[in-house]
Design an enzyme around this catalytic site. Structure first.
Site, PDB file in Angstrom:
ATOM      1  CG  ASP A 200      26.847 -17.330  86.600  1.00 21.57           C
ATOM      2  OD1 ASP A 200      26.081 -18.322  86.535  1.00 21.57           O
ATOM      3  OD2 ASP A 200      26.764 -16.364  85.808  1.00 21.57           O
TER       4      ASP A 200
ATOM      5  CG  ASN B 181      18.734 -18.876  91.043  1.00 22.31           C
ATOM      6  OD1 ASN B 181      19.680 -18.766  91.839  1.00 22.31           O
ATOM      7  ND2 ASN B 181      18.876 -18.590  89.758  1.00 22.31           N
TER       8      ASN B 181
END
Ligand code: FPP
Length: 243
Positions: free
Chosen positions: A16, A64
């Site tokens: 991330d 996503n």
């Protein structure tokens, strides 16, 4: 110093911070993802070098897909390119590639490249690199329920469901549960990743943004892991007396 006799067999990573890394430098998010590929390369090499047997990377979540189309397209393109560029290195280093997730949802080009590399690396045995693509744990567990229901109706499954049976219906069937889960970028969430499989994993969070992550960060996380006492619900005395 890392103790070579206590290397986590399976390390899973929530990569991330690519977007924030790019923002901090006034660059496009896509450049952050490119930086992320560099981090993947070094981390994979480092993991194989230290003796990790399974490395799972959360590369693209079910959620996503709702990012702007340009970013999703750029990520898919990057993935095809990275897999293409790295296939030789995977083979040279005896690393097998696997994927978990809703692979059918990936663009055809991406799916084909992925399957090609999975096939060409299938005999490799030093380490298994598992890419979680279009993956989320709730998707995986729901899918497992549906598969069990189908098998139940077809008479292939009966009686009581045990955790070991659930294991067999997950996309990670045959892969041991992660010993260590790492998340980068200072976020303290699991984000729908391997919820069933991390029941007893050790968790390690770092402020480092993913494009800055290198093998030495992985080694730091492993050193920290080695200081932990894994009790699996037992008492410390029980664990120490059984050694
Ligand atoms: C999280 O950062 C990262 C991703 C959603 C994508 C990860 C993909 C790569 C590292 C590149 C390709 C991977 C492989 C396996 C070759 P973010 O965009 O959520 O960052 P932010 O939270 O700072 O916005």
């Amino acid at each position: 110093m890392i103790n070579k006799n206590n290397i986590p067999s399976h390390v899973a990573i929530i990569m991330d911070g690519n977007g924030r890394w790019a923002n901090q430098k006034g660059l496009l998010r896509a450049i952050g993802h490119q930086g992320g590929v560099e981090a993947v390369r070094d981390t994979v090499e480092g993991a194989a070098e230290i003796g990790v047997k399974y490395l799972t990377l959360y590369a693209f979540s079910t959620e996503n897909w709702s990012r702007p189309k340009e970013e999703v397209d750029a990520l898919m393109e990057l993935l095809v390119q990275a897999i293409n560029d790295e296939t030789k290195t995977l083979n040279d280093n005896n690393i097998r590639l696997l994927a978990i997730g809703d692979i059918d949802a990936l663009p055809e080009k991406c799916r084909n490249k992925l399957n090609e590399t999975i096939h060409s690396t299938s005999e490799n045995s030093r380490m298994t690199l598992i890419l979680a693509l279009s993956y989320s744990s709730k998707w995986e567990i729901t899918r497992a329920f549906n598969l069990m229901l189908c098998d139940f109706k077809a008479g292939k499954l009966s009686g009581t469901i045990y955790p070991e049976i659930v294991d067999q219906y997950l996309t990670t069937a045959g892969i041991p549960d992660p010993d260590l889960l790492i998340r980068t970028s200072g976020e303290y969430r699991i984000s729908n990743f391997l919820l069933w499989q991390i029941a007893y994993s050790e968790l390690f969070f770092t402020e480092t943004l993913w494009p800055d992550f290198r093998r030495q960060h992985l080694f730091e996380a492993i050193e920290d892991y080695q200081k932990r006492e894994r009790r699996f619900g037992k008492t410390g005395d029980q664990i120490n007396n059984s050694i």
